[in-house]
Design an enzyme around this catalytic site. Structure first.
Site, PDB file in Angstrom:
ATOM      1  N   GLY A 165       1.201  -1.320   0.094  1.00  0.00           N
ATOM      2  CA  GLY A 165      -0.449  -0.316  -0.207  1.00  0.00           C
ATOM      3  C   GLY A 165       0.624   1.089  -0.051  1.00  0.00           C
ATOM      4  O   GLY A 165      -0.034   2.394  -0.072  1.00  0.00           O
ATOM      5  N   GLU A 200      -3.965   5.629 -12.369  1.00  0.00           N
ATOM      6  CA  GLU A 200      -5.315   4.516 -12.519  1.00  0.00           C
ATOM      7  C   GLU A 200      -6.427   4.674 -12.549  1.00  0.00           C
ATOM      8  O   GLU A 200      -6.337   5.807 -10.987  1.00  0.00           O
ATOM      9  CB  GLU A 200      -5.224   2.782 -11.389  1.00  0.00           C
ATOM     10  CG  GLU A 200      -4.146   2.304 -12.106  1.00  0.00           C
ATOM     11  CD  GLU A 200      -4.330   0.892 -11.765  1.00  0.00           C
ATOM     12  OE1 GLU A 200      -5.180   0.267 -10.969  1.00  0.00           O
ATOM     13  OE2 GLU A 200      -3.177  -0.299 -11.577  1.00  0.00           O
ATOM     14  N   ARG A 292       5.839 -14.307  -5.006  1.00  0.00           N
ATOM     15  CA  ARG A 292       6.090 -15.382  -4.129  1.00  0.00           C
ATOM     16  C   ARG A 292       5.186 -16.188  -2.667  1.00  0.00           C
ATOM     17  O   ARG A 292       3.695 -15.664  -3.524  1.00  0.00           O
ATOM     18  CB  ARG A 292       6.953 -14.395  -2.746  1.00  0.00           C
ATOM     19  CG  ARG A 292       5.375 -13.116  -2.042  1.00  0.00           C
ATOM     20  CD  ARG A 292       5.972 -11.628  -1.460  1.00  0.00           C
ATOM     21  NE  ARG A 292       5.681 -10.655  -2.199  1.00  0.00           N
ATOM     22  CZ  ARG A 292       4.715 -10.507  -1.413  1.00  0.00           C
ATOM     23  NH1 ARG A 292       3.569 -11.803  -0.890  1.00  0.00           N
ATOM     24  NH2 ARG A 292       3.478  -9.182  -1.643  1.00  0.00           N
ATOM     25  N   VAL A 295       1.608 -13.612   2.875  1.00  0.00           N
ATOM     26  CA  VAL A 295       0.907 -13.694   4.388  1.00  0.00           C
ATOM     27  C   VAL A 295      -0.401 -14.800   4.447  1.00  0.00           C
ATOM     28  O   VAL A 295      -0.093 -15.754   5.471  1.00  0.00           O
ATOM     29  CB  VAL A 295       0.591 -11.769   4.981  1.00  0.00           C
ATOM     30  CG1 VAL A 295      -0.178 -12.589   6.284  1.00  0.00           C
ATOM     31  CG2 VAL A 295       2.086 -11.622   5.239  1.00  0.00           C
ATOM     32  N   ARG A 339      -5.674 -10.977  10.899  1.00  0.00           N
ATOM     33  CA  ARG A 339      -4.100 -10.694  11.074  1.00  0.00           C
ATOM     34  C   ARG A 339      -3.639  -9.981  11.967  1.00  0.00           C
ATOM     35  O   ARG A 339      -4.627  -9.138  12.407  1.00  0.00           O
ATOM     36  CB  ARG A 339      -3.717  -9.631  10.358  1.00  0.00           C
ATOM     37  CG  ARG A 339      -3.365 -10.462   8.347  1.00  0.00           C
ATOM     38  CD  ARG A 339      -2.309  -9.618   7.855  1.00  0.00           C
ATOM     39  NE  ARG A 339      -2.627  -9.866   6.504  1.00  0.00           N
ATOM     40  CZ  ARG A 339      -1.771  -9.886   5.501  1.00  0.00           C
ATOM     41  NH1 ARG A 339      -0.610  -8.188   5.777  1.00  0.00           N
ATOM     42  NH2 ARG A 339      -1.961  -9.860   4.006  1.00  0.00           N
TER      43      ARG A 339
END
Ligand code: ADP
Length: 464
Positions: A165, A200, A292, A295, A339
């Site tokens: 972000g 965008e 990758r 989380v 989280r």
């Protein structure tokens, strides 16, 4: 298979990787900074090496220190986890130059997908829809203003090298564009040493839907369904679920096909995630690909009965994906990840590092905790605030929610403030229960969340 692998990360993901290595009978070497010498990954690993002082630039981001440790300890491969060097093409190349297997895709694939602008061009070329955007980087305020006039406000300024972000600014009207442009570039330069930005169209009320993919070196490529990560704060994920309440089997198939087209185009290998925005009409747009492990990978593991870290290791060692006979996968039950950050959710999610005095973790059916913390552990202020992930699984979404409430009531962390009460309030909120969540969930539910918080404050966990 490898006999020894170096883990180039910290925190919960280092623990997660050490666990996978142990189950596969592979020796683990964990690197750590001065701040992390007493952490769980260091305790659980077979070997550990101090690679430098607390600042990440001098430890977890030090390519020479990490490569040197891998070579001196006789590791054959390096797992970068997420963050730090996980999507760093220089690091991937340095591994190869030193005869170490980088557990991830090729440097070329990281390069093509790591620059969001190039990734967008690639996707357009193969016919996958992207959010309307500028043709390449935008270098002046005038150019940015011209694009915004053309597509209409609001627009989003994004860093080409962006992640987490950062380097992102929403612009509502022409008056805001100059300040936002400067701010986005400054932030991008500080975070990624690259101030390139592009624009965008800012979609209103989309869902964030991402597809997990796996590809091996034998030519097998498959997707493992979607995750819905619409509950975010300032474009950062807080709660993720799989499958998405908004994705039908037919839409899953179309989004999966778009994700696999990207995989084929860049000859991807390993685990990756293709992120999309889904609008209210059911149209989806490519946003970016993360090259990758992410989380939120455990929710996918829960509904597909897989172990993505082990698959990454197998693929890197040249073995095929282990569950090909079960493809195509369909979601089994429902999973939600919470989280748990060392942040005060009712004070703008302000970071709240400090010492954990007591810790009570939940258990029982369908409950998984991935964490590196324990009672007496001091959360350092120097790194990411994620201290634990609670993942619940249920046969249905209703059961997963009920289990989430139960587990969040059992968990008790004393000494620091965390996002636990935020999650607990969300699980009682009617739009979440109905599965009606978009990326604007937090700003549009502030009142409910704050009201819930004041009553939740009276009972901080059934055991707390
Ligand atoms: P990062 O790599 O920094 O995480 P992403 O490109 O993945 O950034 O976007 C993060 C979040 O920002 C998305 O999940 C979504 O909420 C929001 N976002 C990004 N692009 C757009 C857009 N064009 N319109 C609306 N929201 C967007």
């Amino acid at each position: 298979m490898f006999s020894k692998v170096l883990v180039a990360n910290r925190g919960e993901v280092a623990v997660r990787i050490v666990r996978a290595l142990r189950e596969l009978g592979i020796k683990s070497v964990v690197v750590y900074s001065d701040a992390d010498k007493d952490t769980l990954a260091v305790r659980l690993a077979d070997e550990s090496v101090c690679i430098g002082p607390t600042p990440a630039a001098q430890s977890y981001l030090s390519i020479p220190a990490i490569i040197g440790s891998a070579k001196s300890r006789g590791a054959e491969a390096v797992h970068p986890g997420y963050g730090f060097l996980a999507e760093n093409v220089t690091f991937a190349r340095a591994c190869a130059e030193h005869d170490l297997v980088f557990i991830g895709p090729t440097p070329e694939a990281i390069e093509m997908m790591g620059d969001k602008n190039i990734a967008r061009e690639t996707m357009k070329r193969i016919g996958v829809p992207t959010v309307p955007g500028s043709d390449g980087p935008v270098t002046t305020v005038a150019e940015a203003a011209r694009f915004a006039e053309e597509v209409g406000y609001p627009v989003l300024i994004k860093a080409s090298a962006g992640g987490g972000g950062k380097g992102m600014r929403v612009v509502e009207n022409p008056e805001q564009i100059e300040a936002a442009f400067v701010a986005a570039r400054t932030e991008a330069a500080a975070a990624f040493a690259n101030d390139e930005v592009y624009l965008e169209k800012y979609l209103l009320r989309p869902r964030h839907i991402e597809i997990q993919v796996l590809a091996d070196t034998q030519g097998n490529a498959l997707h493992l369904c979607e995750r819905d990560c619409s509950i975010q704060r300032r474009h950062q994920k807080l709660l993720e679920e799989a499958p998405s309440p908004a994705v039908s089997p037919e839409l899953r198939e179309r989004m999966g096909a778009a994700a696999l087209a990207a995989v084929r185009e860049v000859s991807y290998r390993g685990a990756g995630t293709v992120e999309f925005l889904l609008d209210e009409r059911g149209d989806f747009y490519f946003m970016e690909m993360n090259t990758r492990i992410q989380v939120e990978h455990p929710v996918t593991e829960a509904i597909t009965g897989t172990d993505l870290i082990k698959e990454q290791l197998r693929i890197a060692a040249g073995e095929p994906i282990s569950f090909l006979e079960r493809v195509p996968l369909t979601p089994q039950g429902h999973a939600i990840e919470f989280r748990i950050n060392a942040e005060d959710p009712f004070n703008s999610f302000w970071p709240n590092p400090g010492t954990i005095k007591t810790l009570t973790l939940p258990g029982g059916p369908g409950v998984r905790i991935d964490t590196h913390v324990f009672a007496g552990y001091t959360v350092p202020p120097s790194y990411d605030s994620l201290i634990a992930k609670l993942i619940v699984w249920g046969a249905t979404r209703e059961e997963a929610i009920a289990r989430g409430r139960r587990a969040l009531d059992e968990i008790a962390i004393e000494g620091i403030k965390t996002t636990i009460p935020f999650h607990r309030v969300v699980l009682d909120e009617k739009d979440f229960i109905a599965g009606d969540v978009r990326t604007d969930y937090l700003p549009t539910h502030e009142d409910v969340l704050l009201a819930g918080a004041s009553s939740a404050g009276a009972t901080p966990g059934a055991l707390g």
